[in-house]
Design a protein around this motif. Structure first.
Motif, PDB file in Angstrom:
ATOM      1  N   SER A 614      14.754  19.938  11.249  1.00  0.00           N
ATOM      2  CA  SER A 614      15.596  19.239  12.220  1.00  0.00           C
ATOM      3  C   SER A 614      16.996  19.826  12.192  1.00  0.00           C
ATOM      4  CB  SER A 614      15.629  17.744  11.901  1.00  0.00           C
ATOM      5  OG  SER A 614      16.084  17.541  10.574  1.00  0.00           O
ATOM      6  N   GLY A 615      17.784  19.518  13.224  1.00  0.00           N
ATOM      7  CA  GLY A 615      19.121  20.066  13.318  1.00  0.00           C
ATOM      8  C   GLY A 615      19.101  21.485  13.860  1.00  0.00           C
ATOM      9  N   VAL A 638       8.011  28.738   9.443  1.00  0.00           N
ATOM     10  CA  VAL A 638       9.249  28.044   9.808  1.00  0.00           C
ATOM     11  C   VAL A 638      10.376  28.432   8.855  1.00  0.00           C
ATOM     12  CG1 VAL A 638      10.348  25.771   9.918  1.00  0.00           C
ATOM     13  CG2 VAL A 638       8.104  26.128  10.961  1.00  0.00           C
ATOM     14  N   ALA A 639      10.033  28.666   7.598  1.00  0.00           N
ATOM     15  CA  ALA A 639      11.051  29.024   6.602  1.00  0.00           C
ATOM     16  C   ALA A 639      11.761  30.321   6.944  1.00  0.00           C
ATOM     17  CB  ALA A 639      10.407  29.129   5.223  1.00  0.00           C
ATOM     18  N   PHE A 640      11.140  31.175   7.761  1.00  0.00           N
ATOM     19  CA  PHE A 640      11.723  32.477   8.080  1.00  0.00           C
ATOM     20  C   PHE A 640      12.343  32.533   9.471  1.00  0.00           C
ATOM     21  CE2 PHE A 640       8.373  33.490   4.924  1.00  0.00           C
ATOM     22  CZ  PHE A 640       9.188  34.030   3.951  1.00  0.00           C
ATOM     23  N   LEU A 641      12.326  31.431  10.201  1.00  0.00           N
ATOM     24  CA  LEU A 641      12.991  31.393  11.496  1.00  0.00           C
ATOM     25  C   LEU A 641      14.502  31.273  11.317  1.00  0.00           C
ATOM     26  CD1 LEU A 641      10.590  28.992  13.457  1.00  0.00           C
ATOM     27  CD2 LEU A 641      10.777  31.470  13.720  1.00  0.00           C
ATOM     28  N   ASP A 642      15.235  31.477  12.418  1.00  0.00           N
ATOM     29  CA  ASP A 642      16.686  31.322  12.405  1.00  0.00           C
ATOM     30  C   ASP A 642      17.046  29.923  11.879  1.00  0.00           C
ATOM     31  OD1 ASP A 642      19.396  30.735  13.307  1.00  0.00           O
ATOM     32  OD2 ASP A 642      19.228  32.554  14.522  1.00  0.00           O
ATOM     33  N   PRO A 643      18.023  29.821  10.964  1.00  0.00           N
ATOM     34  CA  PRO A 643      18.405  28.494  10.446  1.00  0.00           C
ATOM     35  C   PRO A 643      18.844  27.523  11.536  1.00  0.00           C
ATOM     36  CG  PRO A 643      19.357  30.242   9.100  1.00  0.00           C
ATOM     37  CD  PRO A 643      18.748  30.911  10.295  1.00  0.00           C
ATOM     38  N   GLU A 644      19.267  28.036  12.682  1.00  0.00           N
ATOM     39  CA  GLU A 644      19.695  27.180  13.792  1.00  0.00           C
ATOM     40  C   GLU A 644      18.540  26.811  14.717  1.00  0.00           C
ATOM     41  OE1 GLU A 644      22.835  25.829  14.396  1.00  0.00           O
ATOM     42  OE2 GLU A 644      23.071  26.468  12.309  1.00  0.00           O
ATOM     43  N   GLN A 645      17.307  27.158  14.324  1.00  0.00           N
ATOM     44  CA  GLN A 645      16.150  26.890  15.174  1.00  0.00           C
ATOM     45  C   GLN A 645      15.432  25.615  14.723  1.00  0.00           C
ATOM     46  OE1 GLN A 645      14.698  28.740  18.013  1.00  0.00           O
ATOM     47  NE2 GLN A 645      13.949  26.642  18.015  1.00  0.00           N
TER      48      GLN A 645
END
Length: 865
Positions: A614-615, A638-645
């Motif tokens: 979330s966020g 998901v752990a490797f996606l952009d932190p803002e995603q």
């Protein structure tokens, strides 16, 4: 059953080539099994004919005889057929492992100078990606289908080399040991004498195809009329290995000691191995604990064979163990030198040491490697000609040993920095070179350490440039460059590395890794319940840390697959659970595992919408569950996606026992969209899913478009539908005629039995494996839904991710639709954007492949915004 004569070694003493010896076995035992895989059995006459056809195709390419032919395929029939074809054509080969990073295979390819990379349909695109001109990737089997299958005439230009095997190199680059056919044949005969191999034997193949153990086991079988049976340990794990050995009636088992220990831990007390008579442990030192395991689980007539061997020499020492053999000390001796090899222990000045003194093992023989490919300086130091006899070579092993008065050798470590991790040779200098290539690392040293189970692991000592990076960050960087066995388990951060007076790293002064909790992504959180406290104790035992937080991730703490096997076995026994290794990917913290064990009730406000992250400032991504209904597996990528995603998973109603599962995709799409709109009221929407979930996401996109909303991205994770008008046309049935010409002999046999004779697979083979009753009912409902689903046209574009490793049923559909994009170009008016992921269907978005998938997906999301 007719009687089987002993192996005809005396009849082939005059045969000078591997191909000739194999052809003799094919003539003697044409209808006996040669290779057994999950796809079926290939008999000697079938294997010989297939290899002959490919050899003719290779000769037609006029490949130069003084450079190797590379092979890029998985362990199995296709690889062994191609290997024999290269030798029959008068060439030698270099095997590549498709599971290691592409950059490493590309480096091996460049170093070898190979002009051709032979691959199969599943790996051809990967082969083409690493082949740089003048090297070319080819599917030799496809080119050979129309050629004759009888034996080729020997050519006077035939190479007497057999293969190159690449191992870790001290310069930071891999190096290749050269083996000629005479040495390969002689090594096979040593094993025939040691194991009494006959055509009745059924030999396991557990090694990957690019290592010495695989070459040894294949030639031990096929040059003696025996059969070789493949079991891909890396894909299937060791849980089913015991059952497989019994069902396949394996008589000779071979693996590294670590795999043997994990396999033995999974043996049921009721298991018996009536056919198993030899267990060969190699690759790393065996311990007295291994002997205890052997005596506990295996029959009195079975022999445990240990000793010393290497890629350069083959088997050099042997120490066979029966039930009555006395093993002095905690480690099994290397044993006694075999015939035709002279072993001497030398001190640092080259003088022979006396019994009881430690010296370096040097081996002198005409039956060892010719040297290292294109490494004259290394040959001078390690593998050189005997100055007194040009037909003999001397190998300086780097292994230290001590001999007793009777000549029995006991290992005493290494004189250099080459070690064996889980049976794989690793030059610590290569790992150091890769570590120091990371921007945040200023200096690094890598050392091998022993854990409590006497197994080696790698510890990295790092001087960082600024703030110390997280160990998990370093592991992720190394995973793009090195195989998993070369990635350190422990990272020790230091202000500076200790140095000797000459300025070199003082490796003797590197400290032992601390038992204190390492720096991880989460703050320390102490156990709060009795279950969490018990789990923390178990985790601490296996991960070697005195204190572990309940929110710490297993892999951030340095856990690997071997540690996971022991930990999960212990948790299952202590808490009466039935966890698999996947639990550590989906519930990889003590807190999550304790919640499952405690049986906490579902939250009263249960929702199909699960916040995986979330966020964040970007529009959210909605990921629909695959068949079975669970979305916890999506946390890998998901752990490797952009932190803002932000990412939200949509789990099936049926994962909650109070709700019945849906079996209609349009209904699921309408239901899920209500929850999606509770998070995001208007478009553009980004959504997708894996396999079955991709079909639901596609229908959701159609419904959004129908309601006037904009769809920014719909990603389809290795999914397609056959319920489209094109699929119903008469030419689909006719496409069989063109496709069967591409099917390999083993695949064709399986197809013939199932499709023509209508025979079901063996009852012991289960097509679907369910975690529990909820998983079973959800999976069956989702299969019904996919069979009924009729996808409609979509005006936008779809992004399709395809798994690069697929079976013949998918190959047939791809052949029919005449495009790897399958049915989607018929449905998506905006086009199809295709990406390949080097994995099987179920691995594509998980585990080691998660990073590649996530980065590609994130780029697609960013482009669509």
């Amino acid at each position: 059953m007719s009687a089987i004569s002993p192996s005809p070694l005396r009849r082939v003493q005059s045969e000078g080539s591997i191909a000739a010896m194999f052809e003799l076995q094919a003539a003697l035992y044409p209808k006996r099994p040669a290779i057994g895989t999950s796809a079926g059995v290939l008999h000697y006459d079938q294997l010989n004919a297939a290899a002959n056809r490919q050899a003719r195709a290779l000769r037609a390419l006029a490949a130069p005889a003084d450079v190797p032919v590379a092979l890029l395929m998985e362990q199995g029939s296709a690889f062994i057929t191609a290997m024999l074809a290269v030798l029959k054509a008068g060439h030698f080969f270099v095997p590549l492992d498709p599971t290691v990073p592409p950059d490493r295979n590309a480096e091996i390819l460049r170093d070898s100078g190979a002009r051709w990379v032979i691959s199969d349909a599943a790996h051809l695109e990967r082969a083409a990606a690493i082949a740089a001109r003048p090297c070319e990737a080819i599917n030799l089997d496809a080119q050979a289908a129309h050629l004759r299958g009888h034996n080729l005439r020997r050519s006077p230009m035939d190479s007497d080399l057999a293969y190159l095997l690449y191992t870790s190199g001290s310069t930071g680059k891999p190096k290749a040991a050269i083996q000629d056919q005479r040495s390969v044949i002689h090594n096979m005969r040593r094993h025939v004498r040691a194991f009494a191999i006959t055509p009745a034997d059924r030999i396991s193949l557990l090694y990957g195809c690019s290592v010495y153990g695989a070459m040894r086991d294949v030639f031990n079988a096929l040059l003696n009329g025996a059969s070789i049976h493949t079991y891909p340990v890396r894909q299937l794990g060791v849980g089913r290995l015991a059952r497989w050995l019994i069902d396949e009636r394996i008589t000779i088992y071979a693996s590294v000691a670590t795999v043997f220990r994990q396999f033995a831990d999974a043996i049921d007390a009721r298991d018996g191995f009536p056919d198993l008579r030899v267990i060969k442990l190699g690759g790393e030192a065996a311990s007295s604990k291994d002997v205890d395991i052997f005596r506990k689980h295996f029959a009195d007539r079975c022999i445990l064979h240990c000793g010393l061997g290497s890629t350069e020499t083959g088997m050099a020492c042997e120490f066979p163990i029966s039930r009555d053999t006395v093993v002095p000390g905690p480690m099994v001796p290397l044993g006694y030198p075999i015939d035709d090899l002279e072993i001497r222990l030398l001190d640092e000045h080259g003088n022979e040491v006396r019994p009881g003194e430690v010296g370096e093992i040097t081996i002198r023989s005409r039956y060892i490697s010719r040297g290292y490919w294109r490494r004259p300086e290394l040959n001078e130091r390690v593998l050189s000609c005997d100055p007194d006899n040009a037909d003999l070579r001397i190998y300086r092993s780097g292994d230290l040993a001590v001999a007793d008065a009777g000549g029995c050798l006991t290992h005493r470590g290494r004189k250099d920095f080459l070690v064996k991790i889980r049976g794989n040779r690793v030059e610590t200098a290569e790992v150091e070179a890769q570590l120091q290539g990371i921007d945040s690392v200023a200096h690094a040293a890598v050392s091998a350490r022993h854990n409590d189970a006497c197994e080696l692991y790698l510890a990295a000592y790092v001087v960082s440039r600024d703030a110390d990076p997280l160990p998990s960050t370093l592991r992720e960087s190394l995973a793009q460059r090195l195989p998993s066995h070369m990635i350190p388990e422990v990272f020790v951060f230091m202000k500076e590395l200790p140095l000797t007076l000459s300025g070199k790293v003082d490796r003797q002064s590197l400290p032992e890794p601390s038992a204190e909790r390492p720096c991880v992504r989460t703050a320390f959180c102490a156990p709060r319940t009795a279950v969490e406290a018990s789990l923390a104790s178990v985790w601490g035992t296996f991960l070697r840390y005195e204190r572990i937080g309940v929110e710490d991730d297993f892999f951030d703490l340095g856990g690997n697959s071997l540690t996971a096997v022991r930990l999960i076995d212990h948790v299952n026994a202590q808490f009466g659970q039935n966890f698999t290794l996947a639990i550590l990917l989906r519930a990889g913290t003590i807190a999550k595992m304790a919640a499952i064990i405690s049986g906490e009730a579902p939250h009263p406000d249960w929702s199909p919408l699960v916040a995986l992250r979330s966020g964040g400032s970007k529009p959210p991504l909605f990921a629909v569950h695959p068949g079975g209904g669970n979305v916890l597996g999506y946390k890998d990528f998901v752990a490797f996606l952009d932190p803002e995603q932000p990412v939200y998973g949509l789990q099936a109603f049926g994962v909650n026992a109070a709700n019945d599962p849906h079996d209609d995709i349009p209904e699921m799409a309408r239901t899920y969209l209500r929850y999606v709109r509770s998070v995001q009221a208007t478009g553009p929407y980004h959504l997708g899913g894996e396999s079955f979930g991709a079909l639901v996401a596609y229908e959701m996109a159609c419904q959004l478009e129908e309601s006037g909303e904009r769809v920014g991205l719909v990603f389809l994770g290795d999914a397609w539908s056959t319920n489209v008008p094109e699929y119903r046309k008469w030419r689909f049935r006719l496409s069989w005629a063109g496709y069967v010409l591409r099917v390999t002999p083993s695949e064709w046999r399986k197809l013939f039995l199932r499709k023509i004779l209508r025979r079901d697979p063996p009852k012991s083979v289960k097509r679907y494996v369910y975690a529990d009753e909820l998983h079973r009912r959800n999976s069956e409902a989702h299969r019904r839904a996919s069979h009924r689903f009729r996808p409609r046209p979509f005006r936008g574009k779809v992004t399709l991710f395809r798994a690069g490793r697929y079976d013949h049923s998918v190959g047939r559909l791809q052949h029919y639709f005449r495009t790897p994009m399958m049915s989607w170009p018929l449905l998506a008016a905006g086009g199809v954007e295709l990406y390949w992921i080097d994995a099987e269907h179920r691995e594509m978005m998980h585990g080691m492949r998660a990073m590649t998938f996530a980065r590609t997906l994130q780029a697609c999301i960013n482009k669509s915004n």
